[in-house]
Motif scaffolding. Sequence first.
Motif, short mmCIF file in Angstrom:
data_model
loop_
_atom_site.label_atom_id
_atom_site.label_comp_id
_atom_site.label_asym_id
_atom_site.label_seq_id
_atom_site.Cartn_x
_atom_site.Cartn_y
_atom_site.Cartn_z
N VAL A 49 0.83 -1.20 0.00
CA VAL A 49 0.00 0.00 0.00
C VAL A 49 0.87 1.26 0.00
CG1 VAL A 49 -1.59 1.38 1.43
CG2 VAL A 49 -2.03 -1.06 1.04
N THR A 50 1.92 1.24 0.81
CA THR A 50 2.83 2.39 0.88
C THR A 50 3.53 2.61 -0.45
OG1 THR A 50 3.18 1.92 3.23
CG2 THR A 50 4.73 3.42 2.17
N PHE A 51 3.93 1.51 -1.10
CA PHE A 51 4.59 1.61 -2.40
C PHE A 51 3.66 2.24 -3.44
CE2 PHE A 51 5.10 -0.35 -6.62
CZ PHE A 51 6.35 0.18 -6.96
N PHE A 52 2.43 1.74 -3.54
CA PHE A 52 1.49 2.30 -4.52
C PHE A 52 1.16 3.76 -4.20
CE2 PHE A 52 0.04 -2.22 -5.47
CZ PHE A 52 0.64 -2.24 -6.71
N PHE A 53 1.14 4.10 -2.91
CA PHE A 53 0.86 5.48 -2.52
C PHE A 53 1.97 6.42 -3.00
CE2 PHE A 53 1.53 8.87 0.66
CZ PHE A 53 0.33 9.56 0.50
N THR A 54 3.21 6.02 -2.78
CA THR A 54 4.33 6.87 -3.22
C THR A 54 4.41 6.91 -4.74
OG1 THR A 54 5.85 4.97 -3.04
CG2 THR A 54 5.65 6.42 -1.12
N LEU A 62 -2.95 8.85 3.06
CA LEU A 62 -2.24 7.66 3.54
C LEU A 62 -3.00 7.00 4.68
CD1 LEU A 62 0.26 5.89 3.24
CD2 LEU A 62 1.44 7.39 4.88
N ALA A 63 -3.53 7.81 5.62
CA ALA A 63 -4.33 7.25 6.72
C ALA A 63 -5.56 6.54 6.18
CB ALA A 63 -4.74 8.35 7.69
N GLY A 64 -6.19 7.09 5.15
CA GLY A 64 -7.35 6.45 4.55
C GLY A 64 -7.02 5.11 3.94
N LEU A 65 -5.87 5.02 3.28
CA LEU A 65 -5.45 3.74 2.68
C LEU A 65 -5.18 2.70 3.75
CD1 LEU A 65 -3.07 5.05 -0.12
CD2 LEU A 65 -5.32 4.01 -0.43
N TYR A 66 -4.51 3.10 4.83
CA TYR A 66 -4.26 2.15 5.92
C TYR A 66 -5.58 1.73 6.58
CZ TYR A 66 0.76 3.18 5.63
OH TYR A 66 2.07 3.32 5.22
N GLY A 67 -6.52 2.69 6.69
CA GLY A 67 -7.82 2.34 7.24
C GLY A 67 -8.56 1.34 6.38
N ALA A 68 -8.49 1.51 5.06
CA ALA A 68 -9.13 0.56 4.14
C ALA A 68 -8.50 -0.83 4.27
CB ALA A 68 -9.02 1.06 2.71
N LEU A 69 -7.18 -0.86 4.39
CA LEU A 69 -6.49 -2.14 4.55
C LEU A 69 -6.91 -2.82 5.86
CD1 LEU A 69 -4.40 -4.15 3.49
CD2 LEU A 69 -2.63 -2.82 4.65
N THR A 122 -4.92 -0.83 -9.12
CA THR A 122 -6.35 -1.16 -9.22
C THR A 122 -6.57 -2.65 -9.01
OG1 THR A 122 -6.68 0.66 -10.78
CG2 THR A 122 -8.39 -1.04 -10.68
N THR A 123 -5.75 -3.47 -9.66
CA THR A 123 -5.86 -4.93 -9.51
C THR A 123 -5.61 -5.34 -8.06
OG1 THR A 123 -5.13 -5.25 -11.80
CG2 THR A 123 -4.96 -7.14 -10.30
N TYR A 124 -4.61 -4.72 -7.44
CA TYR A 124 -4.28 -5.05 -6.06
C TYR A 124 -5.47 -4.78 -5.13
CZ TYR A 124 -2.59 -4.34 -1.31
OH TYR A 124 -2.46 -4.38 0.05
N TRP A 125 -6.07 -3.59 -5.23
CA TRP A 125 -7.15 -3.24 -4.31
C TRP A 125 -8.40 -4.08 -4.57
CZ3 TRP A 125 -6.87 -1.24 0.19
CH2 TRP A 125 -5.84 -0.35 0.51
#
Length: 445
Positions: A35-40, A55-62, A196-199
């Motif tokens: 997630v961090t990689f795709f974010f950067t 970034l907080a939203g992505l970690y929350g989704a995970l 997109t595929t990852y999520w």
Amino acid sequence: MTAVQSPPAPPTAIRPRVVARTGLYAVLAANVAVVTFFFTQAGFASNTLIVLGRLAGLYGALLMAFQLVLVARLPWLDRRIGMDRLTSWHRWTGFGILFTLLTHAVFITFGYADSSGMDPVNQIIDLAETVEGVLRAVVALGIIIVVGAVSGRYARRRLAYETWHFIHLYTYAAVVLAFTHQVAVGTTFTASDAATTYWYGVWGVALGSVALGRLVLPLWRNWRHQLRVTAVVPESENVVSIYMTGRDLDRMPARAGQFFLWRFMTRDRWWQANPFSLSAAPDGRTLRLTAKAAGDGSAALRHVKVGTRVFAEGPYGAFTAMHRTRSEAVLIAGGVGVTPIRALLEELHGHAVVIYRVGSDRDAVLYEELRDLALAKGAELHLVTGPVSPDKLSPGELARMVPDIADRDVFLCGPPPMMNAVLGSLRELDVPKPQIHFERFSLAG
């Protein structure tokens, strides 16, 4: 009754719970890195608050996806970790979700407000009105806040289980709303085909796990085994045993010490699911539960008629011989907690000491069975009776009954106060933690 017996795990084997726990941590850590990689890779906004909020939203989704896996009741995880521990992790993960999504909402709102010159309240209203998916995110966050509030210890103790569970089901609506919000406005989600595929994969695995563990497996197993009541036997004034049979029970993956969520398919009971342990080791032909009348549901069991269809969810639980680390064992039961202990004694190999704690002799449910089984297996049986004080299971008393207790596996089941007291005694006796096995069944429902 002939039990299906399994040899204990060798002392040098890596404990199944360690394998499962380490695997979960590793999977979560790997996904955080991805997630961090795709974010950067997606690039950063000019406003620091917006960057941190995304970034907080992505970690929350995970974490939301991870939380779904924890409560999916997947057999591989449940047998190694146990529903009580998975439920506890689910609860703490929920508070992590609440924190990360609140951080996401606050940072995003203040970040955009800083850029536009609006005040935060008008900014969030403007985003909800003009940006697709934001209103859904606001609703999802509101649901999560409500669920988090009723999951707090103070509120949880004052709500009926059915009320709490009904409110908790809205979490699934929050998951769907959060996912559609991510699809609509998530820059990381659309940054690349790989992202997109990852999520889609993360959410597919999470929701698929819930569908498999909570719906597909129970329906398939009940269609396959067709359980029916064959006998209802009163064991005492307030305890009853129910015997069941069905098809292909030799293929049901149940072990001594596990429990099911039982539904007796009568007009007035089909909607009630009660967790009861097997009180005899499964032998491939019959299943038996033994329950004490502790509420309307369990009290009505003695009126169940022979031939009644049974819908059973499970088997669940890690309170099994799979987790043995020693060749000899101590089995400690309190009250009706003797049911999984009696089943375990039937399956265990090696010398065992059984300690059965009750208020008086007449409270010793299944004692004659336990005595005969102990005699047949060469086990020692201690019936401990009397008032709560003085403590009959103090460190001194346990050491007197089992001098080598620190060199044995200890299986413990009983009322929470009794279990807490015994766990304290085991700590004082320096019994290694990996050798102590218990489950807090109240967490199962």
